[in-house]
Scaffold this motif. Structure first.
Motif, PDB file in Angstrom:
ATOM      1  N   ALA A  95      46.072 -27.895 -53.989  1.00 14.64           N
ATOM      2  CA  ALA A  95      45.259 -28.298 -55.148  1.00 14.64           C
ATOM      3  C   ALA A  95      45.875 -27.755 -56.426  1.00 14.64           C
ATOM      4  O   ALA A  95      46.004 -28.472 -57.423  1.00 14.64           O
ATOM      5  CB  ALA A  95      43.832 -27.793 -54.972  1.00 14.64           C
ATOM      6  N   LEU A  96      46.282 -26.494 -56.391  1.00 16.83           N
ATOM      7  CA  LEU A  96      46.849 -25.868 -57.596  1.00 16.83           C
ATOM      8  C   LEU A  96      48.156 -26.554 -57.997  1.00 16.83           C
ATOM      9  O   LEU A  96      48.367 -26.882 -59.172  1.00 16.83           O
ATOM     10  CB  LEU A  96      47.089 -24.372 -57.327  1.00 16.83           C
ATOM     11  N   VAL A  97      49.000 -26.780 -57.001  1.00 19.46           N
ATOM     12  CA  VAL A  97      50.295 -27.395 -57.306  1.00 19.46           C
ATOM     13  C   VAL A  97      50.104 -28.792 -57.884  1.00 19.46           C
ATOM     14  O   VAL A  97      50.698 -29.141 -58.914  1.00 19.46           O
ATOM     15  CB  VAL A  97      51.193 -27.439 -56.044  1.00 19.46           C
ATOM     16  N   CYS A  98      49.242 -29.594 -57.257  1.00 23.70           N
ATOM     17  CA  CYS A  98      49.111 -30.970 -57.756  1.00 23.70           C
ATOM     18  C   CYS A  98      48.409 -30.988 -59.112  1.00 23.70           C
ATOM     19  O   CYS A  98      48.708 -31.820 -59.954  1.00 23.70           O
ATOM     20  CB  CYS A  98      48.452 -31.901 -56.735  1.00 23.70           C
ATOM     21  N   PHE A  99      47.543 -30.018 -59.368  1.00 26.36           N
ATOM     22  CA  PHE A  99      46.918 -29.934 -60.698  1.00 26.36           C
ATOM     23  C   PHE A  99      47.971 -29.571 -61.756  1.00 26.36           C
ATOM     24  O   PHE A  99      48.043 -30.191 -62.817  1.00 26.36           O
ATOM     25  CB  PHE A  99      45.811 -28.868 -60.685  1.00 26.36           C
ATOM     26  N   LEU A 100      48.802 -28.567 -61.417  1.00 25.45           N
ATOM     27  CA  LEU A 100      49.783 -28.113 -62.405  1.00 25.45           C
ATOM     28  C   LEU A 100      50.903 -29.127 -62.628  1.00 25.45           C
ATOM     29  O   LEU A 100      51.354 -29.334 -63.745  1.00 25.45           O
ATOM     30  CB  LEU A 100      50.387 -26.779 -61.965  1.00 25.45           C
ATOM     31  N   LEU A 101      51.314 -29.765 -61.529  1.00 27.11           N
ATOM     32  CA  LEU A 101      52.439 -30.708 -61.613  1.00 27.11           C
ATOM     33  C   LEU A 101      52.213 -31.765 -62.684  1.00 27.11           C
ATOM     34  O   LEU A 101      53.095 -32.058 -63.488  1.00 27.11           O
ATOM     35  CB  LEU A 101      52.636 -31.410 -60.270  1.00 27.11           C
ATOM     36  N   VAL A 102      51.009 -32.318 -62.693  1.00 22.00           N
ATOM     37  CA  VAL A 102      50.766 -33.407 -63.638  1.00 22.00           C
ATOM     38  C   VAL A 102      50.496 -32.885 -65.044  1.00 22.00           C
ATOM     39  O   VAL A 102      50.529 -33.641 -65.995  1.00 22.00           O
ATOM     40  CB  VAL A 102      49.616 -34.327 -63.178  1.00 22.00           C
ATOM     41  N   HIS A 103      50.231 -31.569 -65.165  1.00 21.54           N
ATOM     42  CA  HIS A 103      49.986 -31.028 -66.503  1.00 21.54           C
ATOM     43  C   HIS A 103      51.251 -30.527 -67.182  1.00 21.54           C
ATOM     44  O   HIS A 103      51.314 -30.483 -68.410  1.00 21.54           O
ATOM     45  CB  HIS A 103      48.955 -29.893 -66.433  1.00 21.54           C
ATOM     46  N   ILE A 104      52.229 -30.117 -66.374  1.00 18.67           N
ATOM     47  CA  ILE A 104      53.428 -29.561 -67.011  1.00 18.67           C
ATOM     48  C   ILE A 104      54.439 -30.639 -67.374  1.00 18.67           C
ATOM     49  O   ILE A 104      55.381 -30.371 -68.091  1.00 18.67           O
ATOM     50  CB  ILE A 104      54.102 -28.466 -66.142  1.00 18.67           C
ATOM     51  N   THR A 105      54.218 -31.864 -66.906  1.00 15.17           N
ATOM     52  CA  THR A 105      55.143 -32.931 -67.283  1.00 15.17           C
ATOM     53  C   THR A 105      54.914 -33.293 -68.751  1.00 15.17           C
ATOM     54  O   THR A 105      53.792 -33.240 -69.238  1.00 15.17           O
ATOM     55  CB  THR A 105      54.935 -34.191 -66.435  1.00 15.17           C
ATOM     56  N   PRO A 106      55.998 -33.670 -69.468  1.00 15.33           N
ATOM     57  CA  PRO A 106      55.817 -34.005 -70.878  1.00 15.33           C
ATOM     58  C   PRO A 106      55.032 -35.304 -71.060  1.00 15.33           C
ATOM     59  O   PRO A 106      54.868 -36.084 -70.117  1.00 15.33           O
ATOM     60  CB  PRO A 106      57.245 -34.163 -71.395  1.00 15.33           C
ATOM     61  N   GLY A 107      54.546 -35.533 -72.273  1.00 14.51           N
ATOM     62  CA  GLY A 107      53.775 -36.751 -72.546  1.00 14.51           C
ATOM     63  C   GLY A 107      52.304 -36.428 -72.691  1.00 14.51           C
ATOM     64  O   GLY A 107      51.860 -35.333 -72.352  1.00 14.51           O
ATOM     65  N   ASP A 108      51.570 -37.386 -73.184  1.00 13.30           N
ATOM     66  CA  ASP A 108      50.159 -37.179 -73.472  1.00 13.30           C
ATOM     67  C   ASP A 108      49.302 -37.686 -72.319  1.00 13.30           C
ATOM     68  O   ASP A 108      49.459 -38.828 -71.889  1.00 13.30           O
ATOM     69  CB  ASP A 108      49.803 -37.948 -74.760  1.00 13.30           C
TER      70      ASP A 108
END
Lengths: 553, 317
Positions: free
Chosen positions: B20-33
C-alpha cells in the motif's frame, strides 16, 4: 418439385406474394445502428460536462445535450461559426457591458419530459459556479470554468429570459457558452430526493452518479444504456426541437478503443462501422477495400511556442521568422504524415473570419531564412543552439518525436542546432502552466504543446496577453507586447459580432507578423468508415453532426 | 497445518502495508500534476487550488496516506478523478473481466502445458519431445501482443470468424458463458495462454524427466507396479512444484495484461490501468495497483498453503 395444377400454382404464388408483402414492413422497420470506435479509453463523462477534451464534447456532449449557443457543423468548406442553440438571440446590455440577456427557445423539453426554461439555465450555471448550490459538482468545474473564464452568475428575468453576468466586459461569452451543456434539473432532483446520504454533499454526489447512468439533456440523442468503460448506446430523440436535425439513424453505439490497430481491425472485420483516427499505415488497405476516409482542417495548431524571457534566442524577430521560413511543411505533409495534416501559416488559415491579413507570409523559403539568420549573426560555422521541450506522445500531439526530428533536420539547414528535451506528456502539460522561467522548463527556450483554436480565448488570448503569463494561464513564453494587450482588449470589448471578428482578425494578423510561434501543422481529424455509412459531413471543426448520417443495414 | 497457515497469514500483513505504501508513494513522486485529468491547461491558480483542496491533494503526504489507508480498510478507495465513479466499483468490475479472461487462459494454457510437459517428459530426447519443447519455447518467446495482432488479422479481418475487440455483443451489459460472449474471449484467451503454456510445459517436462530417472520409480516398476500406477506417483511428486508455477502464472494473469487487454479492448484491469496511467487518474491508479497487488499476495498465500497441504515437507521447512 413441379406444381402442375394451374390453380394451385396461382394460389401458391399469391400466398407467396402476400407473405412477402407482409414481411416488407418488418424489413422497412429494421432498426438502423451505427457503431463507432472512439480513440478514448473510456466513455467520456455523461453527466453534461464531458471529460476527455473535445472528443468528450463530440460524443457525450453535443449528442445528448445542447448549450445556449452551438456550432454550425453543416459545411465541410467554411469555418464552423457560432449559431443559436437553446438561446434564440442574445444581446449585451448597452449601459453595462458585463450583463447579457439571452432569450430562450420556447417549446424545448428535456429527455425526461421536463421543460427547458430560465430556471434550468440558472441551475446549470450554478452547478459549476456556485459552490453552495446543492447541485454544485467540483468534478465538472475543471472542464467548464476555464472555457468560460469570465462568467460570474446567472439570473432569471422571466421563464424564457435569462441574464448572465461576466466579471469584466467580454464579447467572447456567446462563443464560450458552447461549452456549458444543459442537464435536466428535474431529473437530477429526482435522483437527489431518492439518494441516501449523511449530508447534502453526499446526496448531491450520489445524485450526479445516478444521473450519469441515466442522463437527460435536450439533445438529438437520448441515453439508452451505459456500461462504463465499455459501451454507451444512444437512441434518436424523435421529438428533438430542431426538426432538421432529428437523427436519421435509430441507434448509435459508442465503443472506447484507445489502440489504433485495434480500431482499424474492428472496422476491417465489420465489428464497427466508423472509427476515429485509423492507424495511418492501414490507410492504403482501407482505401483499397472500399472504406471511406474523411479528413478536414481542424481548429488545432501544432506549434513551437517560443520563450521570450530575457536571454532567449527567440527575442530576435529575424530568428523567429527564419524558423518559420525554413520548414518545408508540404514535405512534412506528403512524406511523414501521409497527407494527414494541413500546413499551418498561422493559428487560422485563409477563409477563417479571424484570419486577417498578415503581411508576413509563412511559407518554405530556405534562402530567405538563411539570409535572415545571417543578418542575425549566424551561419554555417556559427549555429544557433535552441532547445525545445516535447513529449513522446499525447492528445493532439500527432507524431511529436518524428515531427520534431523533421524540424531538427530542416532547421539545421538554416543554421539552427536543435536540442530536444523529450518528457512524458502529462509532465509536459503540467510544465506548460509553469512557464519558461520555471526549473521544469529545463532550460528549454521553446515548448511543443498542441492547442485547440475553437474560441478566441483558447486560440489567441491565453498566449498573447501579458496578463496570461504563468501562473495565470498559458503564455508560457512570457510574451509582453503592449500591442497584443491592446488588441485583446479591443476584441473583448467589441460587442458587434462582425466588428469583434474584425478585431480578432487584427490580433491574429499581428501575431503572425510577429512570428509569435513556429506554426507547423493543423491536425485533420481523420476518420474511416464503412461504405454503408452515408450523409457524413466533416466540418472544419473538432465536432461533427451525427444527425444527417445514414447507414444501410 | 493450522499453525503454519496462521504464521503465513501474519506474514502477509506487513507485506500488504508495504504494498500500500509503495503504490501510494509511486504515483505521488512521479512528476506532473495529479489533477491533470480534470484541470484544463489554462486553469487559473485559484481554480487549481480549489480543486486540489476538493480532492485533498493540498494536505501533507503522510496525512494523505493515513486517510487513504483508513478509507481503504473500510473498502473506500475514493472516486476516480476522471469519471467521478467509485474506484472500488471500477476496479472490481475490471477485475471481474480479467478473472474471466484469466480463467479461460488458464484452462487453455495449463491443460496444454501439462499435456505437452508430460508427453515431452515421458519421451525425452525423441522427436515428440522436440516438437513439444518447440511449442514451449515459442510460447515464452513470441511477443504476445504481436501474436494477438496476427490472430486478429487472420481470424477477424481476413476470415471474419471471431470479433477483433470488446467483451460482448452490443446491448449486453454483463458477461455470460454463452457463445455470443465466448467468441469475444477466444482470441484474447489464446493470446494470454501462450506464456503460461510455455512455462508449464517446460516445468512439467523437467519434473517428469527428473522423477522418472529417480531410483524409487525403478523400484516401483521392479515391484511390478503397472505404468498407470507409476504415472500417479510421477504426478504426485511433480504436483507441488507445478502447482507453485501455475499459481504464480495465474497471479500474473489475474494482474491483467496491459498489452493484451489494450490490443483487444478487453475491459479488464490491464486496460483500466492503461486508462488510469494515460488520464493520470491517481485514485484509480492507486486503487487498481493496490487491489492487483493484494490479489497477487493472497494468491501466493493460497498456493503456499495448498503446497503445504500436498507436501508435508514444506511445513517442516
Amino acid at each position: 418439385m413441379l406444381i402442375k395444377n394451374k390453380k394451385t400454382r396461382a394460389a401458391l404464388i399469391a400466398l407467396l406474394a402476400l407473405g412477402t408483402a407482409a414481411a416488407w414492413p418488418r424489413v422497412a422497420a429494421a432498426e438502423t445502428v451505427l457503431r463507432i470506435g472512439m480513440t478514448a479509453a473510456d466513455i467520456p463523462r455523461t453527466l453534461g460536462q464531458p471529460d476527455q477534451g473535445f472528443e468528450g464534447n463530440r460524443f457525450t456532449g453535443l449528442t445528448m445535450y445542447d448549450a445556449l449557443t452551438g456550432w454550425d457543423l453543416s459545411s465541410a468548406d467554411k469555418a464552423s461559426t457560432v449559431i443559436p442553440g437553446l438561446a434564440t438571440e442574445w444581446k449585451v446590455d448597452d449601459a453595462d457591458k458585463t450583463k447579457w440577456v439571452f432569450k430562450l427557445r420556447p417549446g424545448v423539453t428535456f429527455h425526461d419530459g421536463s421543460p427547458f426554461n430560465a430556471d434550468a439555465v440558472v441551475w446549470n450555471v450554478e452547478k459549476v459556479l456556485k459552490q453552495d448550490a446543492p447541485q454544485f459538482d467540483a468534478s465538472q468545474v475543471g472542464v467548464t470554468a476555464s472555457r468560460m473564464p469570465t462568467l460570474a452568475s446567472a439570473k432569471k428575468i422571466d421563464d424564457m429570459t435569462v441574464e448572465l453576468t461576466t466579471k469584466e466586459p467580454d464579447s467572447f461569452l456567446p462563443i464560450n457558452l458552447t461549452n456549458l451543456f444543459m442537464a435536466s434539473p428535474a431529473k437530477w432532483q429526482h435522483f437527489y430526493d431518492k439518494a441516501e446520504g449523511a449530508d447534502a454533499k453526499a446526496k448531491s454526489q450520489a445524485a450526479w452518479t445516478a444521473f450519469a447512468k441515466d442522463a437527460a439533456g435536450t439533445g438529438p440523442w437520448k441515453m439508452a444504456s451505459f456500461t462504463p468503460r465499455e459501451r454507451l448506446e444512444l437512441v434518436k430523440n424523435a421529438n428533438y426541437w430542431d426538426k432538421a436535425r432529428v437523427p436519421k439513424i435509430d441507434k448509435m453505439v459508442l465503443l472506447p478503443m484507445p489502440e489504433a490497430n485495434a480500431r482499424t481491425a474492428a472496422l476491417l472485420s465489420g465489428q464497427v462501422d466508423w472509427v476515429e483516427a485509423p492507424a495511418p499505415d492501414a490507410l492504403p488497405e482501407l482505401k483499397q477495400r472500399g472504406f471511406k476516409l474523411y479528413a478536414n482542417e481542424q481548429p488545432h495548431v501544432w506549434p513551437w511556442q517560443f520563450s521570450r524571457i530575457e536571454g532567449s534566442p527567440w527575442n530576435d524577430i529575424r530568428v523567429r521568422k527564419a524558423a518559420n521560413l525554413c520548414v518545408d511543411r508540404e514535405g512534412l505533409k506528403d512524406g511523414l504524415l501521409a497527407g494527414l495534416m494541413v500546413p499551418a501559416t498561422g493559428t487560422f488559415e485563409p477563409g477563417h473570419p479571424w484570419r486577417g491579413k498578415p503581411t508576413f507570409e509563412i511559407k518554405y523559403d530556405k534562402v530567405a531564412a538563411q539570409k535572415l539568420m545571417q543578418e542575425a549573426g549566424f551561419g554555417p560555422n556559427k549555429k544557433l543552439v535552441v532547445k525545445t521541450q516535447t513529449s513522446a506522445s499525447g492528445s493532439g500531439q500527432m507524431q511529436p518525436l518524428a515531427m520534431n526530428e523533421y524540424l531538427q533536420q530542416a532547421l539545421a539547414e538554416c543554421y539552427f542546432d536543435v536540442k530536444l528535451d523529450v518528457i512524458e506528456w502529462n509532465t509536459l502539460f503540467t510544465n506548460w502552466r509553469r512557464g519558461a522561467k520555471d526549473p521544469s522548463a529545463n532550460g528549454s527556450n521553446a515548448t511543443n504543446v498542441t492547442y485547440a483554436a475553437m474560441d478566441p480565448f483558447f486560440a489567441l488570448v491565453r498566449f498573447l496577453q501579458s496578463g496570461m503569463a504563468p501562473p495565470v494561464s498559458n503564455n508560457w513564453g512570457f510574451i509582453n507586447d503592449p500591442k497584443f494587450d491592446e488588441l485583446v482588449k479591443k476584441a473583448r470589448q467589441t460587442f458587434d459580432p462582425a466588428a469583434r471578428d474584425a478585431a480578432l482578425a487584427e490580433l491574429h494578423a499581428a501575431s503572425v507578423d510577429d512570428a509569435a510561434f513556429l506554426y507547423v501543422a493543423h491536425d485533420v481529424g481523420p476518420r474511416a468508415m464503412s461504405p454503408k455509412v452515408t450523409g457524413v459531413v466533416q466540418p472544419k471543426s473538432w465536432f461533427i453532426d451525427f444527425s444527417p448520417v445514414s447507414i444501410a443495414q | 497445518m493450522l499453525a503454519y497457515t496462521a504464521r503465513r497469514i501474519v506474514y502477509v500483513v506487513p507485506i500488504v502495508i508495504s504494498v500500500a505504501l509503495v503504490c501510494f508513494l509511486l504515483v505521488h513522486i512521479t512528476p506532473g500534476d495529479p489533477l491533470v485529468a480534470v484541470l484544463p491547461a489554462d486553469a487559473s491558480q485559484e481554480l487549481a487550488a480549489q480543486l486540489r483542496a476538493a480532492y485533498g491533494f493540498d494536505r501533507p503526504l503522510p496525512v494523505q496516506f493515513g486517510l487513504w489507508l483508513l478509507r481503504a480498510l473500510h473498502g473506500d478507495l475514493g472516486n476516480s478523478i476522471a469519471t467521478g465513479r467509485p474506484v472500488l466499483a471500477e476496479v472490481m468490475r475490471a477485475v471481474g473481466n480479467t478473472v474471466t479472461l484469466a480463467i479461460a487462459a488458464a484452462i487453455i494454457g495449463f491443460t496444454m502445458g501439462i499435456l505437452l510437459g508430460l508427453i515431452a517428459g515421458y519421451f525425452r530426447e525423441t522427436w515428440i519431445d522436440k516438437v513439444a519443447t518447440s511449442f514451449a519455447i515459442a510460447g515464452v518467446s513470441v511477443p504476445h501482443y504481436w501474436l494477438g495482432m496476427v490472430m486478429v488479422i487472420i481470424f477477424s479481418v481476413q476470415l471474419n470468424w471471431l470479433p477483433a475487440v470488446g467483451a460482448g455483443p452490443n446491448g449486453s451489459n454483463s458477461w455470460a458463458w454463452d457463445w455470443a460472449h465466448l467468441k469475444y474471449l477466444v482470441l484474447p484467451a489464446i493470446t494470454t495462454s501462450v506464456i503460461p503454456m510455455g512455462i508449464v510445459t517446460r516445468t512439467v517436462r523437467a519434473l517428469t524427466g527428473d522423477i522418472l530417472s529417480q531410483d524409487f520409480v525403478e523400484a516401483l516398476r521392479a515391484k511390478g507396479l503397472h505404468e498407470r500406477g507409476v504415472f500417479r506417483h510421477v504426478i504426485k511428486n511433480a504436483a507441488p512444484t507445478a502447482l507453485a508455477v501455475m499459481g504464480l502464472q495465474l497471479g500474473y494473469m489475474l494482474g491483467g495484461s496491459i498489452l493484451i487487454e489494450t490490443v483487444f479492448s478487453w475491459p479488464g484491469s490491464g486496460f483500466l490501468l492503461n486508462s488510469a496511467i494515460f488520464q493520470r487518474d491517481l485514485p484509480l491508479l492507486q486503487g487498481t495497483i493496490l487491489i492487483l497487488a493484494l490479489f497477487f499476495v493472497f494468491l501466493n498465500l493460497l498456493v503456499d498453503i495448498a503446497q503445504a497441504a500436498i507436501d508435508p515437507r514444506i511445513k517442516r521447512g
